[in-house]
Write a protein that holds these residues in place. Sequence first.
Motif, PDB file in Angstrom:
ATOM      1  N   GLY A  34      23.760  87.190 -17.295  1.00  0.00           N
ATOM      2  CA  GLY A  34      22.885  87.036 -16.146  1.00  0.00           C
ATOM      3  C   GLY A  34      23.548  87.286 -14.799  1.00  0.00           C
ATOM      4  O   GLY A  34      22.929  87.128 -13.756  1.00  0.00           O
ATOM      5  N   PHE A  35      24.820  87.669 -14.808  1.00  0.00           N
ATOM      6  CA  PHE A  35      25.552  87.892 -13.558  1.00  0.00           C
ATOM      7  C   PHE A  35      26.493  89.074 -13.719  1.00  0.00           C
ATOM      8  O   PHE A  35      27.218  89.170 -14.701  1.00  0.00           O
ATOM      9  CB  PHE A  35      26.372  86.646 -13.198  1.00  0.00           C
ATOM     10  N   SER A  36      26.471  89.966 -12.762  1.00  0.00           N
ATOM     11  CA  SER A  36      27.387  91.104 -12.770  1.00  0.00           C
ATOM     12  C   SER A  36      27.579  91.583 -11.335  1.00  0.00           C
ATOM     13  O   SER A  36      26.621  91.983 -10.686  1.00  0.00           O
ATOM     14  CB  SER A  36      26.824  92.232 -13.634  1.00  0.00           C
ATOM     15  N   GLU A  37      28.783  91.496 -10.845  1.00  0.00           N
ATOM     16  CA  GLU A  37      29.095  91.921  -9.478  1.00  0.00           C
ATOM     17  C   GLU A  37      30.439  92.629  -9.445  1.00  0.00           C
ATOM     18  O   GLU A  37      31.357  92.274 -10.182  1.00  0.00           O
ATOM     19  CB  GLU A  37      29.168  90.718  -8.531  1.00  0.00           C
ATOM     20  N   LYS A  38      30.546  93.588  -8.552  1.00  0.00           N
ATOM     21  CA  LYS A  38      31.824  94.242  -8.309  1.00  0.00           C
ATOM     22  C   LYS A  38      32.558  93.425  -7.245  1.00  0.00           C
ATOM     23  O   LYS A  38      31.973  93.080  -6.224  1.00  0.00           O
ATOM     24  CB  LYS A  38      31.609  95.668  -7.824  1.00  0.00           C
ATOM     25  N   PRO A  39      33.813  93.089  -7.492  1.00  0.00           N
ATOM     26  CA  PRO A  39      34.543  92.299  -6.503  1.00  0.00           C
ATOM     27  C   PRO A  39      34.910  93.130  -5.278  1.00  0.00           C
ATOM     28  O   PRO A  39      35.040  94.349  -5.354  1.00  0.00           O
ATOM     29  CB  PRO A  39      35.800  91.861  -7.251  1.00  0.00           C
ATOM     30  N   ILE A  57      28.109  85.086  -3.398  1.00  0.00           N
ATOM     31  CA  ILE A  57      28.484  83.884  -4.132  1.00  0.00           C
ATOM     32  C   ILE A  57      27.266  83.071  -4.580  1.00  0.00           C
ATOM     33  O   ILE A  57      27.335  82.314  -5.544  1.00  0.00           O
ATOM     34  CB  ILE A  57      29.468  83.021  -3.303  1.00  0.00           C
ATOM     35  N   ASP A  58      26.124  83.251  -3.918  1.00  0.00           N
ATOM     36  CA  ASP A  58      24.919  82.504  -4.289  1.00  0.00           C
ATOM     37  C   ASP A  58      24.417  82.868  -5.686  1.00  0.00           C
ATOM     38  O   ASP A  58      23.660  82.120  -6.289  1.00  0.00           O
ATOM     39  CB  ASP A  58      23.815  82.718  -3.255  1.00  0.00           C
ATOM     40  N   LYS A  59      24.859  83.995  -6.230  1.00  0.00           N
ATOM     41  CA  LYS A  59      24.453  84.395  -7.575  1.00  0.00           C
ATOM     42  C   LYS A  59      25.296  83.734  -8.664  1.00  0.00           C
ATOM     43  O   LYS A  59      24.969  83.812  -9.833  1.00  0.00           O
ATOM     44  CB  LYS A  59      24.547  85.911  -7.727  1.00  0.00           C
ATOM     45  N   VAL A  60      26.395  83.091  -8.284  1.00  0.00           N
ATOM     46  CA  VAL A  60      27.264  82.440  -9.262  1.00  0.00           C
ATOM     47  C   VAL A  60      26.635  81.117  -9.668  1.00  0.00           C
ATOM     48  O   VAL A  60      26.292  80.291  -8.824  1.00  0.00           O
ATOM     49  CB  VAL A  60      28.679  82.208  -8.681  1.00  0.00           C
ATOM     50  N   LYS A  61      26.475  80.926 -10.965  1.00  0.00           N
ATOM     51  CA  LYS A  61      25.846  79.691 -11.467  1.00  0.00           C
ATOM     52  C   LYS A  61      26.788  78.961 -12.370  1.00  0.00           C
ATOM     53  O   LYS A  61      27.553  79.481 -13.071  1.00  0.00           O
ATOM     54  CB  LYS A  61      24.567  80.018 -12.226  1.00  0.00           C
TER      55      LYS A  61
END
Length: 61
Positions: A34-39, A57-61
């Motif tokens: 449910g989460f995928s981001e490029k740093p 960061i709001d997408k981090v659960k």
Amino acid sequence: MRVCKNCESKMVEGYKMKINTTTLFADMTIAKKGFSEKPTVAVCPICGEISLYIEKIDKVK
């Protein structure tokens, strides 16, 4: 503003990390179900230390 943990200088933000291999070109991704981001990368112009961080960061659960 990010501060270098090594020498306490102001880091230059906004870089992206690219990973080169001999056969293909790939991006680095931080992922979980449910989460995928490029740093994003910050680089210290004094000592060369790098910092990887997630901007959304709001997408981090």
